[in-house]
Design an enzyme around this catalytic site. Structure first.
Site, PDB file in Angstrom:
ATOM      1  N   ARG A 527       0.781  11.169   1.591  1.00 22.69           N
ATOM      2  CA  ARG A 527       1.363  10.003   2.236  1.00 22.69           C
ATOM      3  C   ARG A 527       1.429  10.231   3.744  1.00 22.69           C
ATOM      4  O   ARG A 527       1.390  11.379   4.216  1.00 22.69           O
ATOM      5  CB  ARG A 527       2.763   9.731   1.697  1.00 22.69           C
ATOM      6  CG  ARG A 527       2.778   9.228   0.266  1.00 22.69           C
ATOM      7  CD  ARG A 527       4.192   9.152  -0.281  1.00 22.69           C
ATOM      8  NE  ARG A 527       5.004   8.182   0.437  1.00 22.69           N
ATOM      9  CZ  ARG A 527       6.288   7.978   0.193  1.00 22.69           C
ATOM     10  NH1 ARG A 527       6.910   8.698  -0.734  1.00 22.69           N
ATOM     11  NH2 ARG A 527       6.967   7.057   0.875  1.00 22.69           N
ATOM     12  N   HIS A 528       1.533   9.161   4.475  1.00 27.10           N
ATOM     13  CA  HIS A 528       1.762   9.249   5.910  1.00 27.10           C
ATOM     14  C   HIS A 528       3.075   9.983   6.165  1.00 27.10           C
ATOM     15  O   HIS A 528       3.932  10.099   5.273  1.00 27.10           O
ATOM     16  CB  HIS A 528       1.838   7.848   6.509  1.00 27.10           C
ATOM     17  CG  HIS A 528       2.873   6.996   5.825  1.00 27.10           C
ATOM     18  ND1 HIS A 528       4.222   7.077   6.105  1.00 27.10           N
ATOM     19  CD2 HIS A 528       2.752   6.060   4.853  1.00 27.10           C
ATOM     20  CE1 HIS A 528       4.889   6.240   5.351  1.00 27.10           C
ATOM     21  NE2 HIS A 528       4.021   5.601   4.582  1.00 27.10           N
ATOM     22  N   ASN A 534      10.863   3.964   6.622  1.00 29.92           N
ATOM     23  CA  ASN A 534      11.336   4.873   5.577  1.00 29.92           C
ATOM     24  C   ASN A 534      12.787   5.265   5.820  1.00 29.92           C
ATOM     25  O   ASN A 534      13.614   5.290   4.902  1.00 29.92           O
ATOM     26  CB  ASN A 534      10.479   6.141   5.527  1.00 29.92           C
ATOM     27  CG  ASN A 534       9.100   5.917   4.958  1.00 29.92           C
ATOM     28  OD1 ASN A 534       8.141   6.558   5.362  1.00 29.92           O
ATOM     29  ND2 ASN A 534       8.974   5.013   4.004  1.00 29.92           N
ATOM     30  N   ARG A 579       1.349   3.849  10.678  1.00 28.32           N
ATOM     31  CA  ARG A 579       1.931   5.110  10.227  1.00 28.32           C
ATOM     32  C   ARG A 579       0.893   6.031   9.600  1.00 28.32           C
ATOM     33  O   ARG A 579       1.037   7.251   9.649  1.00 28.32           O
ATOM     34  CB  ARG A 579       3.075   4.846   9.251  1.00 28.32           C
ATOM     35  CG  ARG A 579       2.755   3.946   8.070  1.00 28.32           C
ATOM     36  CD  ARG A 579       4.053   3.537   7.386  1.00 28.32           C
ATOM     37  NE  ARG A 579       3.886   2.752   6.166  1.00 28.32           N
ATOM     38  CZ  ARG A 579       3.739   1.432   6.136  1.00 28.32           C
ATOM     39  NH1 ARG A 579       3.695   0.752   7.279  1.00 28.32           N
ATOM     40  NH2 ARG A 579       3.639   0.789   4.987  1.00 28.32           N
ATOM     41  N   GLU A 600      -0.857  -0.255   2.196  1.00 26.17           N
ATOM     42  CA  GLU A 600       0.211  -0.263   1.213  1.00 26.17           C
ATOM     43  C   GLU A 600       0.242  -1.578   0.445  1.00 26.17           C
ATOM     44  O   GLU A 600      -0.275  -2.605   0.913  1.00 26.17           O
ATOM     45  CB  GLU A 600       1.559  -0.036   1.918  1.00 26.17           C
ATOM     46  CG  GLU A 600       2.778  -0.013   1.015  1.00 26.17           C
ATOM     47  CD  GLU A 600       2.734   1.059  -0.054  1.00 26.17           C
ATOM     48  OE1 GLU A 600       1.844   0.978  -0.929  1.00 26.17           O
ATOM     49  OE2 GLU A 600       3.599   1.960  -0.040  1.00 26.17           O
ATOM     50  N   HIS A 666      -0.473   5.520   1.319  1.00 25.72           N
ATOM     51  CA  HIS A 666       0.894   5.067   1.071  1.00 25.72           C
ATOM     52  C   HIS A 666       1.254   5.282  -0.395  1.00 25.72           C
ATOM     53  O   HIS A 666       0.394   5.483  -1.237  1.00 25.72           O
ATOM     54  CB  HIS A 666       1.022   3.596   1.466  1.00 25.72           C
ATOM     55  CG  HIS A 666       0.500   3.309   2.833  1.00 25.72           C
ATOM     56  ND1 HIS A 666       1.289   3.341   3.961  1.00 25.72           N
ATOM     57  CD2 HIS A 666      -0.764   3.035   3.266  1.00 25.72           C
ATOM     58  CE1 HIS A 666       0.547   3.074   5.021  1.00 25.72           C
ATOM     59  NE2 HIS A 666      -0.704   2.881   4.629  1.00 25.72           N
TER      60      HIS A 666
END
Length: 720
Positions: A527-528, A534, A579, A600, A666
């Site tokens: 994931r980023h 977040n 991101r 995403e 994502h």
């Protein structure tokens, strides 16, 4: 006509504001006229049309204007008007009395906005538009949060100007990318963390095929079928190469790819063809794939037009031992399941071992051993019966895994399947002696047939004797519908031939097979780095990285430099969101490619909200999502099944790649990708754990799929 959705705000207005939304629908007959609002304080403070506020186009037929006023303001007094783009022309003012909004409630009857005008010949024309007026109380906290989000969205993108494809200059080997403050220890193994159990990794694939449905007994006599063979399969597959479409005499050789979908389905005559419940799962209606988009559309099309015997599909493997049949069957099963098709893998060798034991010597497979032939035909018939019974209960695609090396055996299978399913033969041919020798050795090491043989060389001699018995009577496929994979593992000179193949699902199978190969290489999924959204618990959006996320991007760059230091042809894939791109920015030395397909999951109107806000403001949507996360589609957004559909091109390209690939994407997207490699059921996809700041390494190769996880730092776990 007009509509009013405002509500009384008595008792709620202390310290708050009124959020007023004005919308006009069905306006668009004259593109030279722009709807405006004018009136008293606090909207305009003037009835001068030159100072009117312009509405903004929300869609092709809707204009909108929103504003905030003090909730204790006594009256909002306003009207709609139409202003021409040419300021020298007169305006058209709404007919009727002024509109009055008092305390958040619209006074008088709801009405449409009526505009009148006279033509040069004095003929009067009128235009009537629906209007929607609403007023809602907003607390100071909500107002501040909305303003903060608005201000953040105004920030210019930090990735503007970065092209979709970047060929980076290799890093300076003496400076370690200048990232030493976040450097990693040289021993990457210390970052390894336990991974979810992948039972199928590095084990014999045939062990994970279907078990017999009931205790063995002779249900089909095989005395009418002469010499036919059945052997256990090997661990080997194919590689991309030239794609040649062969055409046999007097047979169709056309390959028609109509998209993805399920096997052709029986046309119902007792019910509306356009009223199909895709979620019924009883034995009569378990014919629709658990899928969305192209798969579902194709399935419905064949539901209306397909013949009964074509609604089920049997892929029957053909080939000598150690040619990669079981590996091919397992890979194809995994792919079709991931697309949403109910698919099962039936391995005849497993049936043989259960019924006759695993210690059969090479003589059992001789062409002059009539008892052996009878026994092998019997277990093949038992496996075929089980597959057809499963299809009758709703199964869609059966993979029948055996040598099926003679016409007699294949004729037996076609006779059993007549009127019940469509058969396509999939023949694997390999002429490379080095590859065959490697596969034979893997076979002896892994097959249960030699589990009790302590001496490897003895097992090797026995298997080569078994192979020689098959070679004496082997008959290549030249009947029916078939796909031939010839030396596909070599890549450069391989061929894939198809004959009498048509339909969307057979087409997808051919497309998948032509892109698969056996070259070992790692695929790294991560994931980023942690984003600002977040931290705030907000879904979707396009925010930048937090401080922790920026630190992870540096650690990731150092990790990849060490892990892939000898891989000169590796590449890095990101989504098109900030991101993801920013997480990849410190990585040097590898090409970077942005994929829109890796974005995403689209959360639609819920984008930027927290789950608590969704639960509070959209309780029905929240409950619907909790009941079925796989199929739930955000309003104006996507479901997990939608995500899987758009990721098919990514999966095909990952299969085709021969060098390592790093995917920075994502959570929802990586859940879907990971479920493919781990062969996880679709209903488990929304619950798969993909934590932040962790790298999932998937090792692809001849022994199947293996997984290792590296956790570089702690981070917020944010489930979707």
């Amino acid at each position: 006509m007009g509509a009013n959705s405002s509500k009384s705000l008595d008792g709620e207005s202390d310290g708050g504001q009124l959020y007023v939304s004005l919308r006009m629908e069905n306006f668009g007959s004259n593109s030279d006229l722009i709807p405006h609002i004018y009136g008293s304080l606090p909207i305009i403070g003037s009835w001068d049309s030159s100072k009117a506020l312009s509405m903004e186009r929300e869609s092709a037929s809707m204009w909108q204007l929103s504003f905030v006023v003090p909730s204790n303001h006594e009256t909002l007094d306003f009207k709609f008007l139409l202003k021409p783009k040419d300021s020298n022309l007169p305006c058209f003012i709404e007919e009727g009395p002024n509109r009055l909004l008092k305390g958040g409630t619209l006074e008088g009857d709801s009405r449409a906005a009526l505009f009148k005008s006279k033509l040069e010949n004095q003929e009067e024309i009128s235009l009537e538009c629906k209007v929607f007026i609403s007023a809602d109380f907003i607390s100071p906290i909500d107002l501040a949060a909305s303003w903060r989000a608005y201000q953040e969205n105004l920030q210019p993108s930090r990735v503007r100007g970065i092209p979709d494809v970047v060929m980076n200059i290799p890093p300076d080997s003496n400076s370690e990318n200048g990232l030493s403050p976040a450097g990693l220890e040289l021993d990457l193994e210390q970052y390894v963390v336990p991974a979810p159990n992948l039972d199928k990794t590095s084990l014999y694939a045939a062990n994970f095929t279907e078990d017999p449905r009931s205790p063995f007994h002779s249900r089909v006599s095989s005395r009418n079928f002469s010499t036919a063979k059945d052997s256990v399969k090997s661990f080997e597959s194919k590689s991309i190469g030239t794609f040649n479409v062969a055409k046999q005499d007097n047979q169709r050789g056309i390959f028609v790819d109509r998209g993805v979908g399920s096997p052709k389905l029986f046309k119902q005559t007792s019910a509306s063809l356009y009223n199909i419940d895709l979620h019924r799962v009883d034995s009569e209606t378990k014919i629709m794939p658990a899928a969305a988009g192209a798969v579902a559309a194709a399935a419905v099309a064949d539901q209306m037009h397909g013949a009964k015997e074509d609604r089920k599909l049997a892929i029957v493997l053909v080939g000598l031992p150690a040619r990669g049949k079981t590996f091919t069957a397992a890979k194809l099963t995994r792919y079709l399941r991931w697309l949403g098709h109910d698919t099962k893998h039936f391995n005849v060798g497993k049936y043989r071992r259960i019924k006759h034991g695993a210690n059969q010597a090479a003589d059992f497979f001789r062409s002059d051993n009539h008892e052996g032939i009878e026994a092998r035909n019997e277990v093949a018939a038992l496996a075929m019966e089980d597959m057809l019974a499963w299809m009758d209960e709703g199964g869609q695609v059966g993979i029948f895994d055996a040598t099926n090396s003679t016409r007699n055996r294949r004729n037996m299978l076609m006779k059993m399947a007549e009127g019940k399913c469509k058969i396509i033969f999939l023949e694997t041919i390999c002429n490379d002696e080095h590859i065959i020798e490697r596969n034979i050795r893997l076979k002896v090491q892994q097959s249960p047939d030699y589990a009790e043989e302590p001496d490897f060389e003895t097992g090797l001699r026995d298997f080569k004797a078994r192979l020689a018995n098959y070679e004496k009577v082997y008959e290549p496929v030249d009947e029916g519908s078939y796909i031939k994979m010839i030396d596909m593992v070599t890549g450069s000179s391989g061929q894939l031939q198809v004959n009498n193949i048509s339909g969307y699902l057979p087409g997808r199978i051919v497309f998948f097979l032509v892109n698969t190969h056996l070259t070992p290489r790692p695929i790294l999924l991560t994931r980023h780095g942690e984003s600002l959204d977040n931290v705030r618990g907000r879904i979707g959006g396009d925010s930048v990285l937090s401080e922790a996320g920026e630190l992870y991007s540096i650690k990731l760059a150092n990790f990849l430099e060490k892990r892939l230091k000898n891989e000169k042809t590796a590449s890095l894939w990101t989504s098109t969101l900030q991101r993801s791109i920013l997480t990849a920015s410190p990585v040097l030395g590898f090409p970077k490619i942005q994929w829109r397909a890796l974005d995403e999951i689209n959360s639609g109107v819920c984008d930027g909200m927290t789950y608590e806000e969704i639960k509070k403001n959209m309780p029905d949507e929240y409950e619907s999502r909790m009941k079925d996360k796989l199929r739930y589609r955000y309003p104006r957004g996507e479901s997990y099944l939608d995500v899987i559909q758009r990721l098919e091109t990514v999966i095909i390209e990952l299969e085709r790649q021969r060098a390592p690939v790093v995917v920075i994407a994502h959570q929802a997207v990586l859940r879907a990708l990971y479920s493919y490699f781990a062969d996880r059921p679709l209903n488990e996809v929304p619950q798969i754990e993909v934590p932040l700041h962790t790298i999932i390494e998937i090792q692809m190769g001849v022994t199947g799929v293996q997984e290792k996880r590296y956790k570089l730092m702690d981070g917020v776990q944010f489930p979707l």
